[in-house]
Design an enzyme around this catalytic site. Sequence first.
Site, mmCIF file in Angstrom:
data_model
loop_
_atom_site.group_PDB
_atom_site.id
_atom_site.type_symbol
_atom_site.label_atom_id
_atom_site.label_comp_id
_atom_site.label_asym_id
_atom_site.label_seq_id
_atom_site.Cartn_x
_atom_site.Cartn_y
_atom_site.Cartn_z
ATOM 1 N N THR A 1 40.151 46.514 39.321
ATOM 2 C CA THR A 1 40.744 47.576 38.487
ATOM 3 C C THR A 1 42.250 47.704 38.683
ATOM 4 O OG1 THR A 1 40.480 49.235 40.220
ATOM 5 C CG2 THR A 1 38.606 48.915 38.712
ATOM 6 N N ASP B 1 49.501 38.896 52.641
ATOM 7 C CA ASP B 1 49.018 37.587 53.092
ATOM 8 C C ASP B 1 50.145 36.747 53.670
ATOM 9 O OD1 ASP B 1 46.432 38.135 52.428
ATOM 10 O OD2 ASP B 1 46.473 37.096 50.507
#
Length: 209
Positions: A108, A203
């Site tokens: 979403t 990351d």
Amino acid sequence: MAKVYVFDHPLIQHKITYIRDKNTGTKEFRELVDEVATLMMFEITRDMALEEVEVETPVAKAKSKILSGKKLGIVPILRAGIGMVDGILNLLPAAKVGHIGLYRDPATLMPVEYYVKLPSDVEERDFILVDPMLATGGSAVAAIDSLKKRGAKNIKFMCLIAAPEGVEAMQMAHPDVDIYIAGLDEKLNEKGYIVPGLGDAGDRLFGTK
Ligand code: PRP
Ligand code: URA
């Protein structure tokens, strides 16, 4: 309407280029984010209040200035905001650090809050909210909602890379919060990543994925 400052200092721009480069590894990426956070903080603190004091040099008495002691709070949005904290504390070691944990639901793109811990005297502090990325703006808007709900009144938002969509969302939701950016990019892609951006900041900072 909130002001938007894009830092064009050559040192900041130089380091942002290497931060963007996909060949920059985790160690160097982390160091560069830390350094850019310090440089941006140096610019952001330009308007900090000063007071005059008297100091005795080896030669004579002098009137000179020190920071007037306004309390500051630094709040990284977890995870990636953590990468900017040490660089800021290099300049302002006495600042208190709060944390707001949010992640973006990959389907979403809506922010999900999972952790909030702030200094107890929230109402007395000026806050600088930090996150490397302002993409849809959902995370920053939610983090500021969270800060304001707990009593914060004076907030600035500092990020490395922003998309126009995120800037607009912030200006609509929080017109009182000025935004400080090192790079204002072109757009978001269909997955909500900033183009050209730097990829996934969390990351790249923590070597995950
Ligand atoms: C990234 C980034 C911001 C957010 C920006 O975090 O660090 O917090 O996305 O996107 P938005 O403006 O569309 O909300 P992410 O959700 O990937 O979490 P992480 O820091 O834990 O990796
Ligand atoms: N979060 C990131 O880490 N990178 C983006 O480009 C968008 C959101």
